[in-house]
Design a protein around this motif. Structure first.
Motif, mmCIF file in Angstrom:
data_model
loop_
_atom_site.group_PDB
_atom_site.id
_atom_site.type_symbol
_atom_site.label_atom_id
_atom_site.label_comp_id
_atom_site.label_asym_id
_atom_site.label_seq_id
_atom_site.Cartn_x
_atom_site.Cartn_y
_atom_site.Cartn_z
ATOM 1 N N GLY A 209 -31.812 25.526 54.230
ATOM 2 C CA GLY A 209 -31.818 25.740 55.664
ATOM 3 C C GLY A 209 -31.737 27.205 56.039
ATOM 4 O O GLY A 209 -31.708 28.098 55.186
ATOM 5 N N SER A 210 -31.681 27.435 57.336
ATOM 6 C CA SER A 210 -31.686 28.788 57.875
ATOM 7 C C SER A 210 -30.332 29.135 58.486
ATOM 8 O O SER A 210 -29.384 28.348 58.445
ATOM 9 C CB SER A 210 -32.790 28.921 58.923
ATOM 10 N N SER A 211 -30.286 30.294 59.102
ATOM 11 C CA SER A 211 -29.040 30.784 59.682
ATOM 12 C C SER A 211 -28.751 30.200 61.061
ATOM 13 O O SER A 211 -27.626 30.313 61.553
ATOM 14 C CB SER A 211 -29.092 32.314 59.787
ATOM 15 N N LEU A 212 -29.752 29.586 61.707
ATOM 16 C CA LEU A 212 -29.544 29.126 63.088
ATOM 17 C C LEU A 212 -28.389 28.133 63.230
ATOM 18 O O LEU A 212 -27.561 28.265 64.142
ATOM 19 C CB LEU A 212 -30.831 28.537 63.642
ATOM 20 N N PRO A 213 -28.274 27.109 62.370
ATOM 21 C CA PRO A 213 -27.175 26.159 62.551
ATOM 22 C C PRO A 213 -25.787 26.768 62.438
ATOM 23 O O PRO A 213 -24.818 26.203 62.962
ATOM 24 C CB PRO A 213 -27.413 25.131 61.442
ATOM 25 N N VAL A 214 -25.663 27.920 61.768
ATOM 26 C CA VAL A 214 -24.327 28.458 61.498
ATOM 27 C C VAL A 214 -24.079 29.814 62.143
ATOM 28 O O VAL A 214 -23.068 30.459 61.868
ATOM 29 C CB VAL A 214 -24.064 28.529 59.976
ATOM 30 N N THR A 215 -24.994 30.267 63.003
ATOM 31 C CA THR A 215 -24.737 31.514 63.714
ATOM 32 C C THR A 215 -23.797 31.249 64.884
ATOM 33 O O THR A 215 -23.378 30.116 65.139
ATOM 34 C CB THR A 215 -26.042 32.159 64.199
ATOM 35 N N GLU A 386 -18.974 27.874 45.348
ATOM 36 C CA GLU A 386 -17.615 27.712 44.852
ATOM 37 C C GLU A 386 -17.239 26.244 44.657
ATOM 38 O O GLU A 386 -16.577 25.882 43.678
ATOM 39 C CB GLU A 386 -16.637 28.377 45.817
ATOM 40 N N ALA A 387 -17.688 25.383 45.593
ATOM 41 C CA ALA A 387 -17.303 23.963 45.533
ATOM 42 C C ALA A 387 -18.292 23.112 44.749
ATOM 43 O O ALA A 387 -17.952 22.014 44.307
ATOM 44 C CB ALA A 387 -17.161 23.408 46.954
ATOM 45 N N GLY A 388 -19.534 23.598 44.598
ATOM 46 C CA GLY A 388 -20.546 22.798 43.908
ATOM 47 C C GLY A 388 -21.106 21.679 44.762
ATOM 48 O O GLY A 388 -21.742 20.754 44.262
ATOM 49 N N ARG A 389 -20.925 21.762 46.075
ATOM 50 C CA ARG A 389 -21.517 20.792 47.005
ATOM 51 C C ARG A 389 -21.786 21.488 48.330
ATOM 52 O O ARG A 389 -21.030 22.377 48.739
ATOM 53 C CB ARG A 389 -20.614 19.576 47.209
ATOM 54 N N SER A 390 -22.856 21.066 48.999
ATOM 55 C CA SER A 390 -23.258 21.716 50.237
ATOM 56 C C SER A 390 -22.281 21.388 51.358
ATOM 57 O O SER A 390 -21.853 20.236 51.502
ATOM 58 C CB SER A 390 -24.661 21.271 50.636
ATOM 59 N N PRO A 391 -21.928 22.368 52.197
ATOM 60 C CA PRO A 391 -21.025 22.088 53.320
ATOM 61 C C PRO A 391 -21.682 21.275 54.429
ATOM 62 O O PRO A 391 -20.993 20.796 55.323
ATOM 63 C CB PRO A 391 -20.629 23.483 53.818
ATOM 64 N N TYR A 392 -23.002 21.122 54.385
ATOM 65 C CA TYR A 392 -23.698 20.251 55.331
ATOM 66 C C TYR A 392 -24.884 19.602 54.622
ATOM 67 O O TYR A 392 -25.372 20.103 53.603
ATOM 68 C CB TYR A 392 -24.134 21.000 56.588
ATOM 69 N N PRO A 393 -25.361 18.472 55.134
ATOM 70 C CA PRO A 393 -26.334 17.664 54.376
ATOM 71 C C PRO A 393 -27.674 18.362 54.191
ATOM 72 O O PRO A 393 -28.269 18.868 55.156
ATOM 73 C CB PRO A 393 -26.495 16.410 55.245
ATOM 74 N N VAL A 394 -28.184 18.361 52.969
ATOM 75 C CA VAL A 394 -29.525 18.892 52.719
ATOM 76 C C VAL A 394 -30.574 17.997 53.365
ATOM 77 O O VAL A 394 -31.707 18.424 53.618
ATOM 78 C CB VAL A 394 -29.760 19.046 51.201
ATOM 79 N N GLU A 395 -30.183 16.764 53.692
ATOM 80 C CA GLU A 395 -31.108 15.850 54.372
ATOM 81 C C GLU A 395 -31.542 16.402 55.736
ATOM 82 O O GLU A 395 -32.636 16.085 56.217
ATOM 83 C CB GLU A 395 -30.471 14.468 54.540
ATOM 84 N N ARG A 396 -30.686 17.217 56.360
ATOM 85 C CA ARG A 396 -31.089 17.859 57.621
ATOM 86 C C ARG A 396 -32.335 18.709 57.395
ATOM 87 O O ARG A 396 -33.298 18.651 58.163
ATOM 88 C CB ARG A 396 -29.968 18.713 58.176
ATOM 89 N N THR A 397 -32.307 19.520 56.341
ATOM 90 C CA THR A 397 -33.438 20.390 56.067
ATOM 91 C C THR A 397 -34.645 19.599 55.574
ATOM 92 O O THR A 397 -35.785 19.962 55.865
ATOM 93 C CB THR A 397 -33.053 21.471 55.043
#
Length: 444
Positions: A209-215, A386-397
């Motif tokens: 994904g991009s920076s828009l969801p987390v800006t 660090e955690a080995g898992r995405s903080p939000y779903p890759v299914e979004r992307t």
């Protein structure tokens, strides 16, 4: 002194500076630099050491000033201001594969200053010629550079082909590490889906994904989970494909929090010119929501949107009004309006059942050279590594990648409605979408 001599002299100086700084052993295990003023990082940051840090590889199209690799990988290489401190990620870029090297390429200078290992292949970047992985994560940054476009106007970035090579190395070594893919997975739905399927098959921790969801958002709007969203709209600008993806992610990070979670997309239509205004007048998208979204804009051009759109502004193309009409499988209506000449930011508005006023906000993007909106993205990539898992779903992307492909197909077919049975992508949004809070500034 000619340009070549200047470049050579600069490289020699930077290499000598790097040797001295790396020898000094500036620690990367704490956020404040050792051996200097805690406030010096805004103008004279130390070169982080690699002590107690874990190696990653960066695979990128170009590494030049202001490129995505410069901003994303660069924060792992150089450190960056965060929470009014000099922040050094727990991972560092060990290997760097760069596909194209324009005249303003920075990869060789960065390698000299920061001790990066430049490689000629993706496999070497991951293994260093051995039969096992030499890194603990991969940044796949296929953005910018000189790449062909297809008949639909899509840039043929080699993200899929590079993911295929990464997967091949994982199969050969019998090991996997987290992989982050910048922006959409691929211009092609089939290729994007295959990238996702590989990650599922091999249990590769995968983030994209991009920076828009987390800006930053102004105001700091986060819709509660299970919100009764009935209609949503994003007003934006830019090239249709490149910024259209950002707009779709802006829309998706908000509407995925609706009642029942994400259920996928039924069909899309891409309209241009007078058809955009006609469909608004016919009620196929909401003028009221557009008004609410524009109320959050910091760049609004006074005057009638129908006259302003198409006006050239700085380096952005003078394109006609463009609308993405998105039909979700659960009945939700989504709209993206590309309004070059009227605004130059990303603004969102949604109608919530039972609410008299729309919920709205602007997605704030501090401009280059710092492009601090990458801070939030890199902070979330750090969590991922660090955690080995995405903080939000890759299914979004995955969903936004497929939606963009369908939008470009509709645009190519001059506004034909495209049904998308393949976009039966379902997922639940995280409780915290991870966007940046507070101020982008780092005051002394």
């Amino acid at each position: 002194m000619n340009d070549r001599q200047m470049r050579c002299s600069r490289r020699k100086f930077l290499a000598q500076a790097a040797a001295l700084t790396l020898a000094s052993g500036v620690s990367a295990s704490v956020d404040s630099p050792e051996g200097g003023s805690p406030t010096a990082f805004r103008a004279r940051p130390p070169i982080p050491s690699r002590e107690n840090r874990r190696p990653i590889a960066t695979i990128t199209t170009v590494y030049r000033p202001m490129s995505h690799a410069y901003h994303i990988a660069g924060r792992f290489i150089r450190g960056y201001p965060r929470d009014s401190r000099f922040h050094v990620p727990k991972h560092y870029v060990r290997s760097l594969y760069v596909d194209q090297k324009p005249d303003n390429d920075l990869s060789h200078e960065e390698a000299q200053v920061y001790g990066l290992r430049l490689t000629k292949s993706i496999a070497d970047a991951l293994t260093e010629g051995s039969n096992k992985l030499a890194v603990e994560g991969v940044l796949l940054i296929g953005e910018h550079g000189n790449y062909k476009r297809n008949e639909k106007g899509q840039i043929l970035y080699p993200r899929y082909e590079w993911m295929e090579q990464i997967v091949s190395v994982f199969r050969q070594t019998g090991q996997v590490v987290p992989v982050f893919c910048d922006k959409h997975l691929s211009y092609s739905w089939a290729k994007a889906k295959q990238m996702y399927d590989w990650a599922q098959e091999l249990k590769i921790p995968f983030m994209a994904g991009s920076s828009l969801p987390v800006t930053w958002r102004r105001p700091e709007l986060e819709l509660p989970l299970e919100s009764p969203v009935e209609d949503a709209l994003v007003a934006t600008y830019g090239p249709i494909e490149v910024y259209g993806f950002h707009a779709l992610e802006t829309l998706q990070v908000m509407v995925e929090r609706r009642r029942g979670g994400e259920t996928g997309i039924k069909a899309v239509t891409c309209l241009t010119g007078k058809d955009v205004w006609k469909t608004g007048d016919a009620g196929r998208w909401s003028w009221d929501l557009l008004e609410s979204a524009l109320g959050r804009s910091e760049t609004l051009n006074p005057g009638d949107v129908r006259r302003n759109v198409g006006m050239p502004v700085q380096a952005y193309p003078a394109i006609p009004p463009t609308a993405f009409l998105i039909e979700y499988r659960d009945g939700l209506r989504g709209t993206v309006l590309v309004l070059n000449g009227h605004i130059q930011d990303f603004c969102f508005a949604a109608k919530l059942k039972g609410e008299s006023q729309p919920a709205s906000c602007m997605f704030y993007l501090p401009i280059p050279p710092g492009a601090k909106f990458f801070d939030g993205l890199v902070a979330n990539i750090e969590k991922f590594l660090e955690a080995g898992r995405s903080p939000y779903p890759v299914e979004r992307t995955l969903l936004t990648s497929g939606t963009l492909d369908a939008v470009m197909e509709s645009h190519y077919r001059r506004g034909e409605r495209i049904e998308t049975p393949e976009l039966d992508v379902r997922y639940k949004a995280p409780a915290d979408s991870g966007f940046s809070r507070g101020s982008p500034a780092n005051p002394v």
